[in-house]
Scaffold this active site. Structure first.
Site, mmCIF file in Angstrom:
data_model
loop_
_atom_site.group_PDB
_atom_site.id
_atom_site.type_symbol
_atom_site.label_atom_id
_atom_site.label_comp_id
_atom_site.label_asym_id
_atom_site.label_seq_id
_atom_site.Cartn_x
_atom_site.Cartn_y
_atom_site.Cartn_z
ATOM 1 N N VAL A 157 28.806 -21.619 -29.215
ATOM 2 C CA VAL A 157 29.981 -20.888 -28.761
ATOM 3 C C VAL A 157 31.178 -21.344 -29.593
ATOM 4 C CG1 VAL A 157 31.478 -20.455 -26.775
ATOM 5 C CG2 VAL A 157 29.027 -20.820 -26.426
ATOM 6 N N CYS A 158 31.902 -20.397 -30.178
ATOM 7 C CA CYS A 158 33.057 -20.752 -31.018
ATOM 8 C C CYS A 158 34.149 -21.413 -30.197
ATOM 9 C CB CYS A 158 33.633 -19.515 -31.688
ATOM 10 S SG CYS A 158 35.210 -19.866 -32.498
ATOM 11 N N ILE A 159 34.579 -22.567 -30.636
ATOM 12 C CA ILE A 159 35.549 -23.338 -29.839
ATOM 13 C C ILE A 159 36.909 -22.646 -29.742
ATOM 14 C CG2 ILE A 159 36.250 -24.823 -31.780
ATOM 15 C CD1 ILE A 159 36.431 -27.090 -29.598
ATOM 16 N N ALA A 170 36.608 -19.644 -27.527
ATOM 17 C CA ALA A 170 36.303 -20.088 -26.163
ATOM 18 C C ALA A 170 37.550 -20.623 -25.457
ATOM 19 C CB ALA A 170 35.213 -21.154 -26.196
#
Lengths: 140, 130
Positions: free
Chosen positions: B77-79, B82
């Protein structure tokens, strides 16, 4: 990051800059991706051409009340992202010309660091050919 | 064939969230390799362990977790995406001083470099988006 494979990455930008977050988050990928020393090309088609429009006004008083991130495109040349293709038909359909776009430039290190334009206005056959040449196409 | 998968749209809102799962599952069942599944834009919401869909509907997050467990998938999941959407794992919640976390089992949070690496290391990067 010292990967020896160099692939051709094309980022296709199709959305207006502020109606959705696609344009902003696409630009974030381009900036991070620049650190990987890949062969990067950007294409702007459909409403995506508005991302490069000069004089964007985004404050609450004059626009959508969002952060104006358009100046970030001006820094792309410093990240060695200097192959930027804009679809002529998309400009025409929106009553825009090359003069309406920001002046994106880079310094050509093979030509005495002469400042050159990063932008090429292309037709759809040229875009198709460009896409054909790529290893990775990211469409936002 | 070694695939990278990019999921750009949110669960239940958009077909591409389902298509990404179906493609990934089908590819694995045919013996292909999935290098990584990267969740970006609203796609990060596919990783929320707090989703409670109606019982007669598919459970999008659980089926990713199960598929991930079965095939040892790298679900990233892209930080940046997110954080702006309120998706936090335990460490990030602590670091940001938030009182809850919501990343499901089998997913982990990391940077956009993981997407670029997926483009470099996979034979095909397949984008599921609008």
């Amino acid at each position: 990051m010292e990967d020896e494979v160099i692939k051709k990455f094309l980022y296709v930008n199709r959305k207006a800059p502020y109606g959705t977050i696609y344009a902003l988050e696409s630009l974030e990928v381009v900036l991070i991706g620049a650190a990987f020393d890949q062969d990067v090309t950007l294409a702007f088609i459909d409403d995506g051409v508005y991302q490069l429009k000069k004089d964007q006004k985004t404050s609450v008083d004059s626009g959508a009340g969002m952060k104006n991130f358009s100046k970030t495109y001006l820094a792309l040349g410093d990240y060695d992202v200097n192959k930027i293709y804009v679809d002529k038909a998309s400009l025409d359909e929106r009553g825009l010309t090359a003069d309406d776009l920001m002046e994106l430039v880079y310094e050509d290190e093979d030509d005495d660091y002469k400042e050159k334009s990063s932008i090429s206005i292309v037709n759809q056959d040229e875009l198709a050919e460009l896409m054909e040449q790529q290893d990775v196409v990211l469409s936002f | 064939m070694k695939f990278g998968i990019l999921v750009n749209e949110g669960p239940y809102q958009h077909q591409s969230s389902d298509s990404a799962y179906q493609f990934t599952k089908a590819a694995l069942e045919k013996g292909h390799e999935i290098f990584r599944v990267f969740f970006y834009h609203d796609g990060v919401n596919n990783a929320s362990r707090l989703m409670v869909p109606p019982q007669d509907d598919r459970n999008i997050v659980n089926r990713w977790t199960e598929l991930g467990k079965k095939y040892n998938l790298d679900l990233v999941v892209c930080i940046a995406a997110a954080q702006r959407r309120g998706m936090l794992d335990e460490n990030e919640a602590k670091r940001q001083g938030k009182d809850a976390n919501n990343i499901a089992e089998g997913f982990h949070i990391s940077g956009l470099g993981q997407l670029i690496e997926a483009g470099i290391k996979s034979e095909r990067l397949v984008v599921f988006g609008d």
